[in-house]
Write a protein that holds these residues in place. Structure first.
Motif, mmCIF file in Angstrom:
data_model
loop_
_atom_site.group_PDB
_atom_site.id
_atom_site.type_symbol
_atom_site.label_atom_id
_atom_site.label_comp_id
_atom_site.label_asym_id
_atom_site.label_seq_id
_atom_site.Cartn_x
_atom_site.Cartn_y
_atom_site.Cartn_z
ATOM 1 N N VAL A 132 66.792 53.964 63.861
ATOM 2 C CA VAL A 132 67.384 54.669 62.731
ATOM 3 C C VAL A 132 67.920 53.644 61.732
ATOM 4 O O VAL A 132 68.643 52.730 62.107
ATOM 5 C CB VAL A 132 68.533 55.602 63.185
ATOM 6 C CG1 VAL A 132 69.198 56.267 61.975
ATOM 7 C CG2 VAL A 132 68.011 56.655 64.149
ATOM 8 N N GLU B 33 63.324 56.107 61.499
ATOM 9 C CA GLU B 33 63.895 57.253 60.783
ATOM 10 C C GLU B 33 64.826 56.727 59.694
ATOM 11 O O GLU B 33 65.762 55.980 59.976
ATOM 12 C CB GLU B 33 64.672 58.144 61.748
ATOM 13 C CG GLU B 33 65.355 59.308 61.057
ATOM 14 C CD GLU B 33 66.226 60.115 62.007
ATOM 15 O OE1 GLU B 33 67.050 60.887 61.496
ATOM 16 O OE2 GLU B 33 66.103 59.970 63.233
ATOM 17 N N GLU C 153 57.758 56.471 76.112
ATOM 18 C CA GLU C 153 58.525 56.994 74.990
ATOM 19 C C GLU C 153 58.529 55.983 73.847
ATOM 20 O O GLU C 153 58.583 54.787 74.075
ATOM 21 C CB GLU C 153 59.973 57.265 75.401
ATOM 22 C CG GLU C 153 60.132 58.386 76.387
ATOM 23 C CD GLU C 153 61.576 58.589 76.790
ATOM 24 O OE1 GLU C 153 62.458 58.021 76.120
ATOM 25 O OE2 GLU C 153 61.802 59.303 77.769
ATOM 26 N N HIS C 154 58.460 56.494 72.644
ATOM 27 C CA HIS C 154 58.556 55.600 71.492
ATOM 28 C C HIS C 154 60.021 55.301 71.225
ATOM 29 O O HIS C 154 60.862 56.181 71.328
ATOM 30 C CB HIS C 154 57.940 56.258 70.246
ATOM 31 C CG HIS C 154 56.467 56.433 70.352
ATOM 32 N ND1 HIS C 154 55.601 55.378 70.424
ATOM 33 C CD2 HIS C 154 55.711 57.545 70.395
ATOM 34 C CE1 HIS C 154 54.369 55.840 70.511
ATOM 35 N NE2 HIS C 154 54.401 57.156 70.498
ATOM 36 N N ASP D 70 56.260 55.984 62.161
ATOM 37 C CA ASP D 70 56.886 57.155 62.789
ATOM 38 C C ASP D 70 58.042 56.746 63.693
ATOM 39 O O ASP D 70 58.814 57.585 64.130
ATOM 40 C CB ASP D 70 55.866 57.935 63.614
ATOM 41 C CG ASP D 70 54.822 58.622 62.757
ATOM 42 O OD1 ASP D 70 55.094 58.847 61.555
ATOM 43 O OD2 ASP D 70 53.737 58.936 63.275
ATOM 44 N N LEU D 71 58.139 55.448 64.014
ATOM 45 C CA LEU D 71 59.199 54.972 64.896
ATOM 46 C C LEU D 71 60.521 54.788 64.167
ATOM 47 O O LEU D 71 61.557 54.660 64.791
ATOM 48 C CB LEU D 71 58.800 53.630 65.529
ATOM 49 C CG LEU D 71 57.519 53.613 66.339
ATOM 50 C CD1 LEU D 71 57.273 52.213 66.886
ATOM 51 C CD2 LEU D 71 57.578 54.623 67.469
ATOM 52 N N HIS E 266 63.368 54.925 69.221
ATOM 53 C CA HIS E 266 63.851 55.681 68.073
ATOM 54 C C HIS E 266 64.785 54.779 67.265
ATOM 55 O O HIS E 266 65.935 54.589 67.621
ATOM 56 C CB HIS E 266 64.571 56.955 68.515
ATOM 57 C CG HIS E 266 65.003 57.805 67.367
ATOM 58 N ND1 HIS E 266 64.109 58.481 66.576
ATOM 59 C CD2 HIS E 266 66.226 58.052 66.853
ATOM 60 C CE1 HIS E 266 64.772 59.125 65.638
ATOM 61 N NE2 HIS E 266 66.066 58.881 65.777
#
Length: 79
Positions: free
Chosen positions: A12, A61, A7-8, A58-59, A10
């Motif tokens: 934020v 947000e 899983e990458h 893309d990791l 996430h």
């Protein structure tokens, strides 16, 4: 519970606070407070997350504005 290796992560970058700083979290885990896009890269490096381009990854947000949105703080980094 740790993320599965496939899983990458996430990451934020939260919307700017009243002072313009932005919280950086990995899932529910707070990683730090950033006042510039360079801070985000450093916070991720310190967390052993080597993201070469935090602005385009893309990791990462970006909430409440992109990597150029640091209201009230941009003047401090122009020297």
């Amino acid at each position: 519970m740790a993320a599965h290796p496939s899983e990458h992560p996430h990451v934020v970058v939260h919307a700017p606070a009243l002072d313009g700083s932005r919280r950086v979290t990995l899932g529910e885990e707070p990683l730090g407070i950033a006042t510039h896009v360079d801070d985000v890269a450093e916070i991720l490096r310190l967390a052993d997350l080597y993201v070469t381009d935090v602005e385009e990854s893309d990791l990462v947000e970006w909430q409440g504005g992109g990597p150029d949105d640091w209201p009230g703080l941009s003047r401090h980094h122009e020297a």
